[in-house]
Design a protein around this motif. Structure first.
Motif, PDB file in Angstrom:
ATOM      1  N   PRO A   1       0.915   5.708  -7.813  1.00 48.01           N
ATOM      2  CA  PRO A   1       0.061   4.939  -7.648  1.00 48.01           C
ATOM      3  C   PRO A   1      -0.052   4.405  -9.617  1.00 48.01           C
ATOM      4  O   PRO A   1      -0.973   4.019  -9.531  1.00 48.01           O
ATOM      5  CB  PRO A   1      -1.042   6.285  -7.663  1.00 48.01           C
ATOM      6  CG  PRO A   1      -0.250   7.560  -7.933  1.00 48.01           C
ATOM      7  CD  PRO A   1       0.800   7.380  -7.627  1.00 48.01           C
TER       8      PRO A   1
ATOM      9  N   ALA B   1       1.457   4.490  -2.844  1.00 50.85           N
ATOM     10  CA  ALA B   1       0.663   5.470  -1.891  1.00 50.85           C
ATOM     11  C   ALA B   1       1.837   6.401  -3.257  1.00 50.85           C
ATOM     12  O   ALA B   1       1.728   7.683  -3.589  1.00 50.85           O
ATOM     13  CB  ALA B   1       0.524   6.009  -0.605  1.00 50.85           C
TER      14      ALA B   1
ATOM     15  N   TRP C   1      -8.043  -4.146  -7.455  1.00 53.51           N
ATOM     16  CA  TRP C   1      -6.746  -3.645  -7.819  1.00 53.51           C
ATOM     17  C   TRP C   1      -6.043  -3.884  -9.303  1.00 53.51           C
ATOM     18  O   TRP C   1      -5.271  -3.829  -9.929  1.00 53.51           O
ATOM     19  CB  TRP C   1      -5.426  -3.989  -7.047  1.00 53.51           C
ATOM     20  CG  TRP C   1      -5.961  -3.048  -5.730  1.00 53.51           C
ATOM     21  CD1 TRP C   1      -6.560  -3.019  -4.688  1.00 53.51           C
ATOM     22  CD2 TRP C   1      -5.045  -1.729  -5.489  1.00 53.51           C
ATOM     23  NE1 TRP C   1      -6.545  -2.566  -3.604  1.00 53.51           N
ATOM     24  CE2 TRP C   1      -5.275  -1.604  -4.317  1.00 53.51           C
ATOM     25  CE3 TRP C   1      -4.698  -0.701  -5.909  1.00 53.51           C
ATOM     26  CZ2 TRP C   1      -5.056   0.483  -3.509  1.00 53.51           C
ATOM     27  CZ3 TRP C   1      -4.445   0.366  -5.538  1.00 53.51           C
ATOM     28  CH2 TRP C   1      -4.356   0.947  -4.331  1.00 53.51           C
TER      29      TRP C   1
ATOM     30  N   ARG D   1       0.738  -1.607  -0.229  1.00 51.90           N
ATOM     31  CA  ARG D   1      -0.222   0.620   0.230  1.00 51.90           C
ATOM     32  C   ARG D   1       0.762   1.002  -0.221  1.00 51.90           C
ATOM     33  O   ARG D   1       0.249   1.957  -0.530  1.00 51.90           O
ATOM     34  CB  ARG D   1      -0.914  -0.138   0.911  1.00 51.90           C
ATOM     35  CG  ARG D   1      -2.178  -1.263   0.916  1.00 51.90           C
ATOM     36  CD  ARG D   1      -2.968  -1.394   2.216  1.00 51.90           C
ATOM     37  NE  ARG D   1      -3.690   0.479   2.541  1.00 51.90           N
ATOM     38  CZ  ARG D   1      -4.710   0.487   2.743  1.00 51.90           C
ATOM     39  NH1 ARG D   1      -5.031  -0.439   4.227  1.00 51.90           N
ATOM     40  NH2 ARG D   1      -5.203   1.426   2.949  1.00 51.90           N
ATOM     41  N   LEU D   2       2.081   1.160   0.496  1.00 52.48           N
ATOM     42  CA  LEU D   2       2.423   2.664   0.979  1.00 52.48           C
ATOM     43  C   LEU D   2       3.440   2.815  -0.951  1.00 52.48           C
ATOM     44  O   LEU D   2       3.524   3.626  -1.135  1.00 52.48           O
ATOM     45  CB  LEU D   2       3.529   2.212   1.460  1.00 52.48           C
ATOM     46  CG  LEU D   2       4.729   3.397   2.095  1.00 52.48           C
ATOM     47  CD1 LEU D   2       4.282   4.204   1.948  1.00 52.48           C
ATOM     48  CD2 LEU D   2       5.859   2.822   3.358  1.00 52.48           C
TER      49      LEU D   2
END
Length: 476
Positions: free
Chosen positions: A118, A115, A143, A111-112
């Motif tokens: 993207p 972020a 996703w 997820r990092l």
């Protein structure tokens, strides 16, 4: 976390300007499948620039490709430590952690990475796989759809999207996305291109599902042995549309293919094939026939044991086992070369609750090195090891016919039993293969099969207890 130890005595003559060339050379070597040579150049590059995230990340890739998973994890971890804002570093660490089953940590780094960048399809693709492994299938599909939009020609996200859709029972779209499987890196085409072009100005096209009363169809028994068993049920349906057909399959699959094709037209090498007009892999037939959950062909049994061989194995078992006992077959591990074997296979000792059942005799159909675990077996139930005497799937089917039930992990033997109508208990990992669907104790593919699922990754105790409780209930 300390910096991974790297040799430095050889690098005194290097200058900083040598670093980019070393990295370019290392990347080329990694693409060419030579991680050991790449690792040497990367060690030199890291000696020049110890905090270069590109060098550290490539070093982790080299370790992974060399089979040094612990070292790869350390190197990816150090990359994140020295470059916490580097998306690729978090993406690499995410995948390394996922392969080790550390899904919470993998999700955090995935997820990092998403972020931070993207719009990188590979980051979204890996994050979708983590969500699949966590059995958060709606998020996995979300996703992978995003990854497909960013890179519509890359096969990986399409294939992972297919697995999520099929696992969810969304068959129409899932079968379409499943067609991308042959474009994955390292996956050979279903038919050699030279064979499609041989002797014709226009290559032989794939079959589109329409009737071919006067042309010959080639069916290919592709993918794993379990897939061949599962999709062989479609061969009679194809025969109705294309009476003139031939089948190509590996020698191991011939006992299956000969049965469903009426004992004819089976070839185990490309050179022996007669001329054909169109072709289709068995795994492509569900799409062509528009299979939904309600229309899965499930006329069971469609496989049978050879009568003479079944009689021979029954006589042998009658002589080895006490009379009056329920005979339960065991398969606790699949082929080690299978891509998901670390999740689907277990150890014999993890079936211990089964060993203490009364009036039960255990029959091992396990083949390969894991048979050695039988030497450490201690239990109330007698256990007979037949693995060394199993020569092919004809032997396996003959043994299955003499059993009251099979207990197995997700292997080809479980598919065989299901196709024969033998009562079967399949033990499934937390994130199962797509064909077993979600949250079901049964399967429309094999009505005689009962499914027992892990409720958390890697934990076999709960499905084993549920399976044993089910056996006790059935006996009562």
């Amino acid at each position: 976390m300390g910096n991974p130890t790297l040799p430095s005595a050889l690098f005194a003559s290097l200058a900083p300007a040598d670093g980019p060339k070393l990295l370019d050379d290392a990347e080329r070597l990694l693409r060419d499948g030579n991680p050991e040579a790449a690792d040497l150049r990367l060690s030199r590059a890291i000696a020049l620039a110890p905090a270069d995230p590109r060098a550290l990340g490539l070093a982790g890739v080299a370790s992974h490709l060399s089979g040094r998973s612990d070292q790869a994890l350390r190197r990816f971890g150090w990359t994140v430590h020295v470059a916490p804002g580097h998306a690729a570093a978090h993406n690499d660490l995410c995948e390394a952690l996922r392969r080790r089953g550390r899904l919470e940590e993998a999700l955090a780094h995935g997820r990092l990475a998403a972020a931070l960048e993207p719009d990188r399809f590979d980051i979204l693709y890996n994050l979708g796989i983590v969500y699949y492994d966590r059995l958060e299938i709606d998020r996995a599909i979300l996703w992978e759809r995003r990854a497909v939009r960013l890179a519509p020609e890359v096969p990986g996200p399409h294939f992972e999207l297919a697995e999520g859709l099929l696992l969810s029972g969304c068959f129409p779209e899932g079968w379409q996305e499943y067609e991308w499987r042959f474009r994955l890196p390292g996956v050979p085409p279903p038919v050699p291109p030279s064979l499609l072009e041989s002797g014709r100005p226009v290559p032989r096209p794939p079959w589109d599902g329409r009737p071919m009363p006067s042309e010959r169809l080639l069916l290919i028994a592709d993918q794993g042995f379990g897939d061949v068993v599962q999709f062989a049920r479609y061969i009679p349906l194809a025969e109705r549309l294309c009476p003139d057909f031939v089948i190509a399959g590996s020698p191991e699959t011939l006992p299956i293919l000969r049965q469903v094709s009426g004992g004819r037209r089976c070839h185990q090498d490309w050179e022996s094939l007669p001329d054909f007009d169109r072709w289709c892999p068995l795994s492509g037939l569900p799409r062509l026939f528009g299979t939904t959950l309600a229309t899965i062909p499930a006329e069971i049994p469609y496989l049978h044991a050879d009568p003479e061989r079944a009689a021979w194995w029954k006589e042998r078992l009658d002589g080895l086992l006490p009379k009056g006992m329920q005979r339960i077959g065991l398969v606790w591990a699949g082929r080690p070369s299978h891509g998901n074997d670390q999740n689907r296979s277990m150890r014999l000792q993890q079936l211990k609750p089964l060993f203490d059942l009364d009036k039960v005799a255990l029959v091992s159909l396990q083949v390969g090195p894991t048979q050695a675990e039988i030497g450490r077996y201690f239990g109330k139930a007698p256990l007979v090891n037949l693995g060394a005497g199993i020569g092919d799937f004809d032997d396996t089917m003959a043994i299955l016919q003499s059993l009251d039930r099979l207990v197995s992990v997700d292997t080809a033997v479980a598919h065989l039993a299901g196709a024969m109508g033998v009562p079967t208990s399949i033990l499934l990992p937390f994130a199962p293969d797509w064909r077993w669907l979600l949250k079901r104790g049964d399967t429309p593919w094999y009505p005689a099969v009962t499914l027992h699922r892990q409720t958390s990754p890697g934990r076999w105790d709960e499905p084993v207890r549920a399976m044993v409780a089910s056996l006790r209930f059935r006996r009562r």
